[in-house]
Design a protein around this motif. Sequence first.
Motif, PDB file in Angstrom:
ATOM      1  N   TRP A 169       0.862  -1.192   0.000  1.00 33.23           N
ATOM      2  CA  TRP A 169       0.000   0.000   0.000  1.00 33.23           C
ATOM      3  C   TRP A 169       0.895   1.238   0.000  1.00 33.23           C
ATOM      4  CZ3 TRP A 169      -0.341   4.465   2.664  1.00 33.23           C
ATOM      5  CH2 TRP A 169      -1.542   5.165   2.630  1.00 33.23           C
ATOM      6  N   THR A 170       1.897   1.200   0.876  1.00 34.26           N
ATOM      7  CA  THR A 170       2.730   2.365   1.130  1.00 34.26           C
ATOM      8  C   THR A 170       3.443   2.856  -0.127  1.00 34.26           C
ATOM      9  OG1 THR A 170       3.049   1.622   3.398  1.00 34.26           O
ATOM     10  CG2 THR A 170       4.652   3.203   2.546  1.00 34.26           C
ATOM     11  N   ALA A 175       1.217   4.588   8.195  1.00 34.26           N
ATOM     12  CA  ALA A 175       1.523   4.634   6.753  1.00 34.26           C
ATOM     13  C   ALA A 175       0.760   5.749   6.055  1.00 34.26           C
ATOM     14  CB  ALA A 175       1.194   3.288   6.101  1.00 34.26           C
ATOM     15  N   ALA A 192      -6.895  -0.150   2.756  1.00 30.26           N
ATOM     16  CA  ALA A 192      -6.051  -1.252   3.249  1.00 30.26           C
ATOM     17  C   ALA A 192      -6.880  -2.317   3.965  1.00 30.26           C
ATOM     18  CB  ALA A 192      -4.964  -0.707   4.179  1.00 30.26           C
ATOM     19  N   LYS A 226      -3.843  -8.542   6.271  1.00 30.62           N
ATOM     20  CA  LYS A 226      -5.069  -8.003   5.658  1.00 30.62           C
ATOM     21  C   LYS A 226      -5.956  -9.150   5.174  1.00 30.62           C
ATOM     22  CE  LYS A 226      -2.822  -4.106   6.073  1.00 30.62           C
ATOM     23  NZ  LYS A 226      -3.004  -3.050   7.020  1.00 30.62           N
TER      24      LYS A 226
HETATM   25  C1  PLP Z   1      -1.746  -1.897   6.660  1.00 27.52           C
HETATM   26  C2  PLP Z   1      -2.166  -0.525   6.433  1.00 27.52           C
HETATM   27  C3  PLP Z   1      -1.473   0.318   5.545  1.00 27.52           C
HETATM   28  C4  PLP Z   1      -0.151  -0.040   4.947  1.00 27.52           C
HETATM   29  O1  PLP Z   1      -0.132  -1.151   4.116  1.00 27.52           O
HETATM   30  P1  PLP Z   1       1.247  -1.771   3.596  1.00 27.52           P
HETATM   31  O2  PLP Z   1       0.829  -2.686   2.495  1.00 27.52           O
HETATM   32  O3  PLP Z   1       1.855  -2.491   4.748  1.00 27.52           O
HETATM   33  O4  PLP Z   1       2.090  -0.673   3.119  1.00 27.52           O
HETATM   34  C5  PLP Z   1      -2.003   1.566   5.279  1.00 27.52           C
HETATM   35  N1  PLP Z   1      -3.127   1.992   5.878  1.00 27.52           N
HETATM   36  C6  PLP Z   1      -3.793   1.228   6.755  1.00 27.52           C
HETATM   37  C7  PLP Z   1      -5.050   1.762   7.386  1.00 27.52           C
HETATM   38  C8  PLP Z   1      -3.325  -0.044   7.078  1.00 27.52           C
HETATM   39  O5  PLP Z   1      -3.970  -0.781   8.000  1.00 27.52           O
END
Ligand code: PLP
Length: 402
Positions: A54-55, A82, A170, A197
Amino acid sequence: MIPFSPPRIDQKVVDEVSAALLSGWITTGPRTKLFEKRITEYCGCKTTVAVNSWTMGMQVFLHWWGIGEGDEVILPAYTYCASANVIVHSGAKPVMVDIGHDDFNISIEAVRKAITPRTKAIIAVDLAGFPCDYNALNALVREPEIMNMFLAGNEHQEKLGRILVISDAAHSFGAEENGKRTGSLTDITSFSFHAVKNLTTAEGGAVCFNLPDNFDHDAIYKEFCTLILHGQNKDALAKTQKGNWRYDVEEPGFKCNMTDLQAAIGLVELERYQENLDRRKEIFRQYDLAFHHEDWAITPLHTTDNRMSCYHLYQLRIKGATEQQRDAIMQAIFDQDVSVNVHFLPLPTLTAYKKRGYRMEDYPETWNKYSNEISLPVYFNLTDEQVSTVVEAVKKAVNTIL
Ligand SMILES: *Cc1c(COP(=O)(O)O)cnc(C)c1O
């Protein structure tokens, strides 16, 4: 010990990953492309680029959208770090606002008050898998007065002519508003496929594009795929074609592509996603049933007449509990071999953001909900019997501590 959120790894996943490993192609290739296509179909968005998290997907996106120094991006104080870290790294200022009264999501009224001529984007977080009120948020950024205030900083922003709405989805893959799924509810959606997730590729993510029709989404797809591979105008697969070795780099890019090994897991996960979601929904139903009549329990909102959660996290709240009592209740639950969690430590409680001047007292609703929140285990392999064990452990812990 009942774990909090183990991934669903079985022979089917092992077989698909083995097939990818033995296929002769292990980095971005046919499986990643197919995974992107399937996500686009599932979400109903215009195009999707798979990435390694996500990041990084969001980081590259903010860069591509031209977010930088002097800009402001609005986000809730109640989220994972993040969501804010990517804004800091873009050079823009994270403008934190409080959450609303009914759920754990950003307050649309607070967003309205935080908008300035410097506001370029809003990152709304679908906490626990429950989508934000995008009807209201999408309408807000299109109000004439708000649009008049908007100052475009480049061509993309000019073309949009208003504040960009981004979903931090996410948690919310498969959640719905007005019968449409996340990925298609806002301009841009970023998914995480991290191990905890509800759809996982071990690590991974995807950016879904759903900009207005005056944007060429095929061109965006090509440009973004280049940008996540150093800006190289041919990917490794294209370069394997006979004589097709020469490439160019027009602008320095990033490196955060998804591999076919990850996509192999994702394709299995996606194929059986409905089955997983149905099971999580049933677990929510059982928790609701167990806690509804307890006068100390506040059960989470997960459905309204037009919004449906994808049942990622069951955020139980203990009415009247202080932060210390909540922590003690969690310890008493752990002592009964049940894993629980807190989502999330509000950003203003973290040193990095305290140092940047954010103060917890400015976000009373965030504190209100965080301080007595406990997330309970929810995942496909959690049996009815284990759900009962969790329920009993929580009730016993609450009765001991309160
Ligand atoms: C897990 C999460 C992210 C980050 O996801 P990554 O794939 O680990 O970068 C961003 N926002 C929220 C709300 C999350 O729970």
